[in-house]
Scaffold this motif. Structure first.
Motif, short mmCIF file in Angstrom:
data_model
loop_
_atom_site.label_atom_id
_atom_site.label_comp_id
_atom_site.label_asym_id
_atom_site.label_seq_id
_atom_site.Cartn_x
_atom_site.Cartn_y
_atom_site.Cartn_z
N THR A 42 14.01 -90.34 19.37
CA THR A 42 12.72 -89.83 19.82
C THR A 42 11.57 -90.29 18.93
O THR A 42 10.46 -90.48 19.42
CB THR A 42 12.73 -88.29 19.89
OG1 THR A 42 13.07 -87.77 18.62
CG2 THR A 42 13.70 -87.80 20.94
N ASP A 43 11.82 -90.48 17.64
CA ASP A 43 10.75 -90.95 16.75
C ASP A 43 10.29 -92.34 17.17
O ASP A 43 9.09 -92.60 17.25
CB ASP A 43 11.24 -90.99 15.29
CG ASP A 43 11.47 -89.61 14.71
OD1 ASP A 43 10.79 -88.67 15.14
OD2 ASP A 43 12.32 -89.48 13.83
N ILE A 98 2.77 -90.69 12.38
CA ILE A 98 4.18 -90.57 12.76
C ILE A 98 5.05 -91.42 11.85
O ILE A 98 6.08 -90.99 11.34
CB ILE A 98 4.39 -90.97 14.24
CG1 ILE A 98 3.81 -89.91 15.16
CG2 ILE A 98 5.87 -91.17 14.55
CD1 ILE A 98 3.78 -90.30 16.62
N ALA A 121 10.67 -93.69 20.14
CA ALA A 121 10.07 -93.59 21.48
C ALA A 121 8.62 -93.09 21.40
O ALA A 121 7.74 -93.59 22.10
CB ALA A 121 10.90 -92.66 22.36
N LYS A 122 8.36 -92.10 20.53
CA LYS A 122 6.99 -91.59 20.37
C LYS A 122 6.07 -92.66 19.78
O LYS A 122 4.94 -92.84 20.24
CB LYS A 122 6.99 -90.36 19.45
CG LYS A 122 7.54 -89.12 20.08
CD LYS A 122 7.55 -87.98 19.08
CE LYS A 122 8.25 -86.77 19.61
NZ LYS A 122 8.33 -85.69 18.61
N ALA A 123 6.55 -93.34 18.77
CA ALA A 123 5.74 -94.39 18.14
C ALA A 123 5.47 -95.51 19.14
O ALA A 123 4.35 -96.03 19.22
CB ALA A 123 6.44 -94.93 16.89
N THR A 133 -5.47 -92.47 18.56
CA THR A 133 -4.15 -93.01 18.88
C THR A 133 -3.58 -93.78 17.70
O THR A 133 -2.40 -93.64 17.36
CB THR A 133 -4.24 -93.93 20.11
OG1 THR A 133 -4.86 -93.22 21.18
CG2 THR A 133 -2.88 -94.40 20.55
N LEU A 139 -2.52 -91.40 15.03
CA LEU A 139 -1.29 -90.74 15.42
C LEU A 139 -0.08 -91.62 15.14
O LEU A 139 0.91 -91.18 14.57
CB LEU A 139 -1.33 -90.37 16.91
CG LEU A 139 -0.09 -89.71 17.48
CD1 LEU A 139 0.15 -88.36 16.81
CD2 LEU A 139 -0.24 -89.52 18.97
N LEU A 140 -0.18 -92.89 15.49
CA LEU A 140 0.91 -93.82 15.24
C LEU A 140 1.19 -93.95 13.74
O LEU A 140 2.33 -93.87 13.30
CB LEU A 140 0.58 -95.20 15.82
CG LEU A 140 1.59 -96.30 15.57
CD1 LEU A 140 2.92 -95.97 16.24
CD2 LEU A 140 1.06 -97.62 16.07
N ASP A 147 10.78 -101.50 21.88
CA ASP A 147 10.00 -100.44 21.23
C ASP A 147 9.61 -100.84 19.81
O ASP A 147 8.47 -100.66 19.40
CB ASP A 147 10.78 -99.12 21.22
CG ASP A 147 10.85 -98.45 22.59
OD1 ASP A 147 10.14 -98.90 23.52
OD2 ASP A 147 11.61 -97.48 22.72
N ALA A 155 5.40 -95.27 22.43
CA ALA A 155 4.48 -94.78 23.46
C ALA A 155 3.04 -94.84 22.95
O ALA A 155 2.13 -95.25 23.69
CB ALA A 155 4.85 -93.35 23.86
N SER A 156 2.83 -94.46 21.70
CA SER A 156 1.49 -94.54 21.12
C SER A 156 1.04 -95.99 21.02
O SER A 156 -0.12 -96.32 21.32
CB SER A 156 1.48 -93.91 19.72
OG SER A 156 1.75 -92.54 19.80
#
Length: 128
Positions: free
Chosen positions: A86-87, A122, A89-91, A115, A118-119, A49, A93-94
């Motif tokens: 989760t932070d 975050i 994981a979200k980054a 996108t 968003l990255l 990740d 995923a983006s």
């Protein structure tokens, strides 16, 4: 008067001793090998990740978008090392969504501005 108190104390100590011996004999749900495997799998996922987020942040498109918005990607890149859970994981995923066009054999990266923003947002929020 001391004899009943002594008898009660001895009885309580005996009960506590038996209960701790019984609880020490319980079996584990997961073996030590399974726990070690889970730890290694989690570490590999976190490393993957972080790598994908770092790779996207170092792309020329990300630098161009950040520059046009006046954002400092150096701070965002440094923040990747502090992300977890989760932070992260979200980054990731983006970042993976940004890299998806490459899986079709394309030689160019087309990053959706939404996108990418968003990255970056975050990461900036995590930094602050």
């Amino acid at each position: 008067m001391h004899k009943p108190l002594l008898a009660i104390s001895m009885f309580a100590i005996a009960i506590l001793g038996l209960s701790s011996a019984a609880s020490a004999q319980t079996t584990h749900i997961a073996s030590p090998a399974a726990l070690q495997n889970a730890i290694q799998t989690n570490a590999a996922t976190v490393a993957a990740d972080r790598a994908v987020v770092t790779r996207v942040l170092k792309s020329s498109d990300a630098r161009a978008v950040a520059s046009s918005l006046g954002l400092d990607l150096t701070r965002a890149d440094a923040a990747v090392a502090t992300l977890d859970g989760t932070d992260l994981a979200k980054a990731a995923a983006s970042a993976r969504a940004i890299e998806t066009p490459l899986s079709g054999g394309s030689n160019t990266i087309v990053i959706g501005t939404t996108t990418l923003l968003l990255l970056i947002i975050i990461l900036i929020l995590v930094i602050d």
